[in-house]
Structure formats: C-alpha cells, structure tokens
Design an enzyme around this catalytic site. Structure first.
Site, mmCIF file in Angstrom:
data_model
loop_
_atom_site.group_PDB
_atom_site.id
_atom_site.type_symbol
_atom_site.label_atom_id
_atom_site.label_comp_id
_atom_site.label_asym_id
_atom_site.label_seq_id
_atom_site.Cartn_x
_atom_site.Cartn_y
_atom_site.Cartn_z
ATOM 1 C CG HIS A 112 17.677 3.128 -19.229
ATOM 2 N ND1 HIS A 112 17.658 1.585 -19.558
ATOM 3 C CD2 HIS A 112 17.141 3.636 -20.470
ATOM 4 C CE1 HIS A 112 17.111 1.186 -20.492
ATOM 5 N NE2 HIS A 112 16.683 2.501 -21.188
ATOM 6 C CG ASP A 151 11.028 1.568 -22.603
ATOM 7 O OD1 ASP A 151 10.759 2.711 -22.822
ATOM 8 O OD2 ASP A 151 12.281 1.392 -23.366
ATOM 9 C CG HIS A 153 15.431 0.921 -24.903
ATOM 10 N ND1 HIS A 153 14.596 1.860 -25.380
ATOM 11 C CD2 HIS A 153 16.465 0.894 -25.726
ATOM 12 C CE1 HIS A 153 14.884 2.252 -26.296
ATOM 13 N NE2 HIS A 153 16.067 1.838 -26.900
ATOM 14 C CG ASP A 240 10.961 2.534 -26.441
ATOM 15 O OD1 ASP A 240 10.252 1.813 -25.751
ATOM 16 O OD2 ASP A 240 12.022 2.926 -26.074
HETATM 17 ZN ZN LIG Z 1 12.975 2.684 -24.218
#
Ligand SMILES: [Zn+2]
Ligand SMILES: [Zn+2]
Lengths: 441, 562
Positions: A112, A151, A153, A240
């Site tokens: 991120h 991932d 996200h 995740d």
């Molecule tokens: Zn993540």
C-alpha cells in the site's frame, strides 16, 4: 533424503521485536506460528531449500522508488529496511542463479506504499516489492517485470508506483473495493496515458473460493503473462484471502494458495498481508513453499478445512467470469486505450487526495505528466500533507528521452525557486536522487 | 585422578591426569571391529600400577554408535509416527518398518485429531510378528504436547522391550529430525547397551568403580547410566573431545579456530568466549539429520594419511585413506610421506616415501622436495579455505529479530589452534595461508583429544514452553508440566527452566561447582485475539555452558608448564 525439484531460496524474517502497536494485526506474534510450523516440518532441512539471512536495503535503494517526506528516516524504521532487504536478498539470490525461485517471508508488508510517502497506509511504509524490483533493474539490467498481487486488498501502492510504466505489468486480484480497504482497484483503473493496459485490476466478489481464484489465474492472468513475456514474475503473496482471515471476507484455502503458486510459477514471491496467524498462515506458508520448490503439498491443510463448506455459489462464478472478460478486453485493447488517453494532449494533470489510514494523515497531490511520444514521460507531483511539509517530487523514467530529462531538470531548477520545503529529483537514468531543501545553500 | 580416552580412526589415546599434570599417556591401535577390546586395552595400559581407589572419573569418547550406523549394523526396530497436516510423513521414512498413524496436535499443543488406539495396535502387532521388540514413537509437535506419543505407547500390546519417545530426545521443533533421532536411539540401543555393560563389568572386575562418563558431540559429557536412555547422544564425539582439549589451552577469550588434523580427517570448529559454537539444529550422522546437540564443526576428509594422486595433471589429496603412509608400511603416498621427505618426521622409512613420490614429482614437473612442499601447501590451503567457509556459514546464519540483525555478533577469529599428529609440522604453512591469523600449536597436541574428554564438564539443555492462555507450562524432555496462571511470565519461565536444568545436569553426572547455566533463547509474545491480549506465549531455552570441569584449573596449569 527429501529433495526439492526446484532450488528454492527463503528469507524468513518474522521481526519478533517489531509491531505497529501491541494489539495491531501487524504485530510481533504474526509469523510466530508460521515459524513453528516451518521449523517443525523441517522445511530448511529439505535438500535444495536454502535459507538466506536478509541484508538491509540502503537509503539509495528506497529513493530509487519513493519520495519520502521529509526524508527516508522520517517515515521508516529499521524493520522496514530489513523487510525490503529480505526481498532484495531473495531477488539477488534468484538473479545470481543461486536458487531458481525465492520467497521472502518478511514483515512489515509494503504494497500500500505509494510513490510519495508521508507515513503509513494499510500497515505499509515503503513498498518492498518495488524497492527490490528497481534494485534488480539497476543491478542486473532487466526491463520487463510482471507483478501479480494476490493479496486480498488492492495493491494500490504498487499500482501507483507503476502507473506510468509500460515495462511493468501490474495485475492485482483482490476483494472488490466496494467491500474492503483501500476501496480502489476497479477494472477501469488501467494505468496512465503512456502505460494504459499495463495496470490490470481484477476485483473479486466477497466469498470467492479456490475455484474462482484459480479460474482467474488460469483463464486471465496466465494468458496475459504469456503475451507480456516478462523477464521476471513477482508475486505479492498476500495471504488474507483465507477463509479464516479476520479482516477480509474471502474463502481461499491453503490448498488453493499452493495451487495458485504452482500455476503462477513466479520467480519471486514476497509476503504481504495475512492476519489469520494461527488458523491459516502456518499452513499457507508451508503450502506455498512446497509448491514453489516443486514438492508435494497435497497433505497441507488447515485444521478446520472443509471443502464442502467453502463451495462457491454459481452466481459468484458468473460474476468472476464477467469481470475476467473485462480484464482481458482491457489488456487486448491496451494500444487503443493508450491512444484515446493521450489524445493530442502534451501534458496530463490530475489532482487527488490520499489518506494515510495507519498514521491518520491526509495528503493533497497535483501530478503533471509529460505525454511523450518517445518515452513513458517525465512527471512531477506537488504534494502537501497536513502535518508534514510541502514538497515537489520530480521523476525521470529509466528509459527517458532527452527532452523529458531536460524538462525534468528545468522543473527541478524552477522548483528550487518556488515555495517548497523540499524539491526532490529522482533521476533514474543517472541512478541518483537529488534534494534541495528550503534555506539550504 | 581422571582417565580420558578417545577412540580415533587409527589410534586410541588414553591419558591419566593427576593434579600435577599428565601422569601417563598411551596410544593403542584402534580395532574398529572390536571397540570394547580397544577401550579395555587402553584403560588397562594407562592404569597399570595405579591404585584404582585414586581414580575419580573416567570419560570415554567412542565412535561406537557412529560405526554401527556407518556399517549398517542396525537391528530391526519399528517406528510409529503421527503427523497431522503438512508434509506427508512418508517422506521422512527411516526404513522399512515405519508406520504413520492418525492423530494431530497443533503448534500450540492443542489436539486437532485424536489417536486411534486400534490402528496403533494393528501396526504394533505387525511389528511383533516380525520379531521387532524395539520401537520409536514420534508425533508432530509432541514437544508442545506429548499426550499423543504417550497415548500411542499406552495402546501398544505387550511384547516390546524398549520404547523411545520423540519428545524425550530434544525440546526443539523439527519433526523429521525428531523421527531420525528417535530412530537412531532405538537402533543403536542394543549395541550401546551391550558395549557399556561389558566395559563397566570389566572395570569392576579390575576394582575400578568410579563414575564413567561418555563424551557427547556438544563438547560435554553424560553418565554412562544416563546414556542408555539416549544412546544416540554419544554419536560422533571425537571432534568435540579435541576441541575441549584445545580449550584447556585457550586462555584468553578471543575467538579462535580449532583445527584437529588427524590421519583420515581434519576437524574444524570455532571457539567464542571460551566455548565451542554449537550447531543450532543438530548433528548430521550419515544421511540422518538429527536433533542431537553438537558443536558447529566441519569434518574434512583430509589428513596425514590421505592418499595422494594426480588427476588430470593436478594434485589431489584424499578423500580416501587407503592405509598408513608409505614410510610406515602403507600402500600409497600421503602427506605424512611428504613430511618424512622434508625431514620433519624422522621415524619412518624415508626411502620408501621418496620412491613413492617420484611419479608425483614427474607429473608435476618438479623435484621430489618441491612435490612434497606442494602436497603440504595444498593440504594447508584447503584446510584454511574450509575453515573460512565454516566461518562464513556461521556468520550468515539467519536470525529473526531486528536486534540480532543490527547488533549481530560476527565471529572474527584472529588465531588458529592446531592439534593432531602432524600439527607442529604444519603450523608455519597453515599460517602462510591464513591471512594475518596467528597460528599456535596446542601444547599437548598429540593427546589433546584425550585430555579434552577427561576435563569436559557435563552439559545439557532444557527447553521450556508456556502458554498462559491455556494455563500451561511444560518441558517435555523432562516430562515436566505445570499449570500456570496469567501472572506467569518470561522471568518465571527462566527460573523454572534453570531449576530443571540443574536437576537434569546433576542426574546426568554434573557436580555442583560445574553448573554454569545460561539462557540461550528467551521469547515472550502477547497473544492478541480480537484486539485483546488473551495470554502470553513464552519460549525459553537454557543450557549448561560447554566448558571444562572446575577441577581442571590446576591440571591445565601444570600441563601448560610442561
Ligand atoms: Zn492485505
Ligand atoms: Zn520522453
């Protein structure tokens, strides 16, 4: 003696003495049970699996990617240098052919973290994959790199870093941004006008299971990779998507992750998220390591694994197929999309506001890109953050044309006379990073 | 007085140490087909004319278990393993009689799937039908909860003579190594048991009734009686004995490389702060990676008796030993012959050595003396290279905390200590290749290994694991388990572990003045579930630091003056 079919390198750095705060998901305990499982399985004793001690990255390695405001030390800790260093160590081991593939099991994560860094977003301060990739580009002269971010996200930081770079294909598979942080990563985010189609986003509906994931990999990601012909494939291996992860809503399993790894055949995997530290991570990591090494992972299952309970609803598959078609269309039409985006503009400007959730900061950016016919184009960002300083960040791409480079130098000269606390020049062709600060001679 | 005995490949060295130094030192030829006889001959020779009542202890370092494994003289034993999810336990199969059964314990010691006693009974019955009476039982994560190993043992039908449980061999995590170690214990048990009973009995017949210790590969000792429960612990103790022997003469606390140049092999080890560096996982014996504590050492198939040959115009030394040097009646030229040619060794038949070196000198296009020098140079250069390689491996060993990376201690020896037969003749050559490192020869280089065995203290370790959420602390190797409350923390864990360690060390043969304990691992993690701390996960490892017995000071002082 148990022997790996492919020589596989591992950096295991659980950072047992670092946490964002004591109860944060990204804390000391996160890789503890993974270490237990990896040790108990005797993974490091398998012939052909080699463990490397991570080196630290240098400030220069960070500056090849990021504009850190006010400076690198202001937004990082030692653990970030080691985490990125772990990725770099694995990258070098692969490039030096000491191993065929490598996996950096490190924390803290990085995907991120964007170009400009004022603080931490989504538990990330600096982008460990990008720092590794740009180091490898510099040291080994590689050009075309594909990053597949698995991932849960959206890999918004990596996307931002490579937004204007047609040499880096960035594909992110993630839970739909309408239902999860950071809320971005839709199919219409395809990269800037000089690199349209080299960013591909594949938002997946909540409750996607192995079936849907593996469909996306086999039917969409693999054909695109084949056509792009990267010199290096990097997997941002966030974990995740697991059905037991506490902060997401997906139904991926250890078997699914291992299969994904086997299909993707990434040269380098770098651990990102994954917060089901007991029920998932130990098993996922063992499965991924075995799959990378070409070993049998069929008996790696999490204790409460029940494939029947995780069966995917038919409408979810329909959705995934429809999104997959859009992604493929974006890829196939990338040249037209780029032409449309360029139009007859000489410059493109965009303004945006970014939120650093982990550090609660708001940043305002104004970006100007030179739409160059000969190169990806020089660009500059005026950035201002409530708590820190006002800065101007100027980037010259690695393969910049002389016009773009000259323009960037002009921007730098002008910037120094303007009202900025700091002006940064990321001069990639010269591999240098120059800073002018207000008041400095 | 103390007897130290070290069984080497060629010779067995025995020393008798008194307060005023070495009272007697003998070398007897090793008969690897009859080590019992070798040991007895050695002890008989060294105790001739001595009053048995004046003896305090005997320490033996033998290759017995190693030989048995290397020669494949392993009796038919059975293995029952239970793994749960992960790597298929079939890949860790030790031999034919190996069965995987149901049952699963996870990383925190929680039961995920129970044992099926009926399945265990069937497997055991099958072993008994084949006449198998020795058994190893190993469960994954049994060091976090040994309940399944114990349950399997309880489910066995009668008929087994000796059963070895995985959680008793080590507190470290590593299922495949636990399997291999447990298997080796079961496998070498009968031969070990018979050998040491015979030794003890024979000594008793001679009126010698003193504690008999056995050297372990970590540089420590344990009582013979205790070794019967863990016979594999006595594997490959030779290099450890020689390192402890050099330790007697390593007075300052500077890091040092120890080179034991023998006839067949050269063993390399490293001292830091007056103790050998230990291997973090365990010793490798043949094809078995084990959990047996050992020094971090490297054994090079290169020594004074290695056969010299010319391969593609290049000098090659070893890896085989085909017999003694030519000068001592052997079949092939060796580095020892080179030493004879150069006049360093005067006891052999130099003419035979010169004759044997002629084809080598011819192939190298030089004179006989030059060829001899080249041989010794090659030997010394290789040894130093391998020592540097071992240092590199030690310094590149992964660590898992930021603190360790940033403050990481790097081993940086400035001196080399040499021992073994050819040591004094090779010192200057070794120094030439070792870039600034000072080379010293251990004063009693010829029998330093036996001295090391004699003076080594009893070592051991204890791993303690606590989980305050589950309210439990345990040290499975010690069969120790206790309920703990929320207040239990790392300091208390260290306290408990150290107490257990002292008890264990005394049981294994340590005397109170040698209980130098140290903490070698200490972790405490808050376990957070849903933003609340639900407990602490604590891991502690303590050890008796390898070193010399307190009584050694006077003896060493005298030895150094000799
Ligand atoms: Zn993540
Ligand atoms: Zn340009």
């Amino acid at each position: 003696m148990y022997q790996a079919k492919r020589r596989t390198g591992l950096v295991f750095f659980p950072a047992f003495d670092w946490a964002i705060n004591p109860t944060h998901p990204e804390r000391e305990e996160r890789l503890l049970y993974t270490q237990d499982q990896v040790f108990e399985e005797g993974i490091f004793d398998i012939e052909g699996i080699e463990e490397f001690k991570p080196d630290l990255v240098t400030v220069k390695d960070v500056q090849r990617v990021h504009f850190c405001v006010p400076d690198v030390w202001g937004v990082t800790t030692e653990s970030h240098f080691i985490s990125a260093g772990g990725a770099k160590t694995i990258g070098m081991a692969v490039m030096d052919k000491r191993v065929e593939r490598g996996f950096a099991l490190v924390r803290p994560p990085g995907h991120h973290a964007m170009r400009v860094v004022h603080g931490a977003r989504g538990f990330c301060n600096i982008n460990i994959e990008a720092i590794m990739i740009e180091y490898l580009r510099k040291a080994y002269g590689i050009r075309k790199v594909a990053i597949v971010d698995t991932d849960c996200h959206h890999g918004d930081g990596t996307q931002d870093i490579y937004w204007h770079d047609p040499d880096t294909l960035f594909i992110s598979l993630h839970q739909d941004g309408r239902t999860l942080y950071p809320g971005s990563g839709f199919t219409n985010e395809i990269g800037g006008p000089t690199a349209s189609g080299y960013t591909l986003n594949y938002p997946l509906p909540p409750n996607t299971s192995d079936e849907g994931f593996l469909y996306a990999i086999e039917q969409v990601v693999l054909p695109v990779l084949k056509e792009f012909e990267p010199e290096l494939i990097v997997n941002s291996a966030g974990q995740d998507n697991h059905f037991s992860d506490p902060i997401t809503n997906m139904n991926f399993t250890a078997q699914g992750y291992a299969r994904l790894t086997e299909l993707l055949q990434a040269d380098i995997a770098v651990l990102e998220g994954g917060y089901s530290i007991e029920g998932a991570l130990p098993y996922l990591n063992v499965g991924i390591i075995l799959a990378m090494a070409g070993l049998d992972y069929s008996k790696v299952t999490e204790p409460n694994y029940n494939p029947m309970a995780l069966r995917q609803k038919p409408e979810i598959m329909t959705w995934i197929q429809r999104i997959g078609d859009q992604v493929l269309t974006n890829w196939k039409n990338r040249n037209q999309l780029s032409e449309m985006a360029r139009g007859d503009k000489r410059f493109e400007e965009r303004s945006r506001t970014l939120f650093y959730d982990t550090d609660s900061l708001v940043e305002d950016q104004k970006e100007t890109l030179r739409i160059c016919p000969d190169c990806p184009g020089a660009w500059k960002i005026e950035t201002e953050c409530q708590k820190t300083q006002r800065a101007l960040a100027i980037h010259v791409p690695v393969h910049a044309c002389s016009d773009c480079r000259n323009l960037a130098m002009d921007w730098f000269e002008q910037g120094a006379r303007q009202d900025f606390d700091a002006v940064f020049l990321q001069d990639r062709p010269q591999d240098r990073f120059v800073v002018k600060r207000r008041g400095a001679a | 007085m103390i007897i130290g005995l070290d069984v080497g490949g060629t010779h067995t060295d025995v020393v008798l140490l008194a307060k005023d130094g070495i009272r007697k030192a003998v070398k007897v030829p090793t008969n690897s087909a009859d080590l019992f006889h070798t040991v007895l001959t050695g002890i008989t020779a060294v105790t001739a004319g001595i009053d048995p009542a004046s003896l305090r202890r005997i320490v033996l370092s033998t290759t017995l278990a190693t030989n048995a494994i290397a020669q494949g003289c392993i009796p038919n034993v059975g293995m029952i393993v239970s793994s749960g999810p992960g790597i298929d336990p079939e890949y860790f199969r030790t031999h034919r009689n190996y069965t995987a059964v149901r049952g699963c314990i996870d990383h925190r010691g929680r039961e995920i799937e129970p044992i099926d006693p009926e399945q265990v009974r069937q497997a055991a019955q099958c072993f008994l039908e084949q006449g198998i009476t020795h058994l190893g039982i190993v469960g994954k994560f049994s060091v976090r909860n040994p309940a399944h190993e114990i349950a399997i043992q309880k489910a066995l039908p009668p008929g087994f003579e000796r059963i070895f449980l995985g959680h008793r061999v080590s507190g470290s995590l590593n299922f495949p190594r636990r399997i291999a170690t447990t298997y080796l214990n079961a496998a070498v048990f009968p031969i070990h048991y018979a050998f040491f009973n015979a030794v003890r009995q024979s000594l008793a017949e001679r009126g010698i009734c003193v504690p008999i210790h056995i050297m372990k590969p970590d540089g420590g000792t344990m009582l013979l009686d205790a070794s019967v429960d863990q016979p594999a612990q006595t594997i490959l103790s030779g290099p450890a004995a020689s390192v402890m022997g050099s330790l007697a003469f390593a007075f300052d606390e500077e890091d040092a490389i120890i080179l034991d140049i023998g006839g067949t092999t050269t063993d390399i080890a490293v001292l830091v702060n007056l103790a050998p560096i230990l291997n973090p996982s365990g010793i490798t014996v043949g094809s078995y990676k084990t959990l047996i504590r050992s020094m971090e050492s490297h054994s090079l198939a290169l020594g004074g008796d290695s056969a010299i040959s010319i391969a593609q115009g290049r000098l090659q030394i070893g890896p085989e030993r085909k017999g003694f040097a030519l000068a001592f009646g052997g079949p092939y030229p060796t580095p020892t012959d080179a030493l004879c040619i150069l006049g360093k060794i005067k006891t052999g038949n130099t003419d035979r050595a010169v004759e044997g070196f002629q084809p080598i000198a011819k192939a190298l296009g030089c004179g006989i003396e030059d060829a001899a020098k080249q041989v010794l140079d090659t030997l010394c250069r290789t040894v130093v290279q391998e020592a540097n390689e071992l240092l590199r491996r030690i310094n590149e060993k992964p660590v898992y905390t930021i603190h360790e990376i940033l403050e990481g201690y790097r081993v940086h020896p400035k001196k080399i200590l040499l021992l073994g037969g050819p040591a004094p003749y090779l010192a200057s050559r070794i120094e030439r290749f070792s870039e600034g490192m000072q080379v010293g020869v251990v004063p009693r280089w010829d029998v330093a290994n036996a001295i090391g065995a004699a003076l080594a203290r009893t070592t051991t370790e204890v791993v303690l694991f606590a989980d305050t959420q589950q309210g439990i602390a345990m040290a499975p190797e010690e069969s120790w388990q206790e309920k703990v409350d929320r207040q239990f923390d790392k300091d208390k864990a260290i306290e408990h572990a150290t107490a257990l360690l002292r008890q264990k060390a005394v049981r294994l043969g340590a005397v109170p003045e040698d209980l130098e304990t140290e903490v070698i691992e200490e972790y405490q993690f808050n376990m957070v579930r849903g933003f609340y701390t639900t407990g602490r996960n604590i891991r502690v490892r303590v050890q008796i630091k390898p070193g010399l017995i307190a009584a050694s000071d006077a003896i060493v002082g005298m030895l150094s003056q000799e």
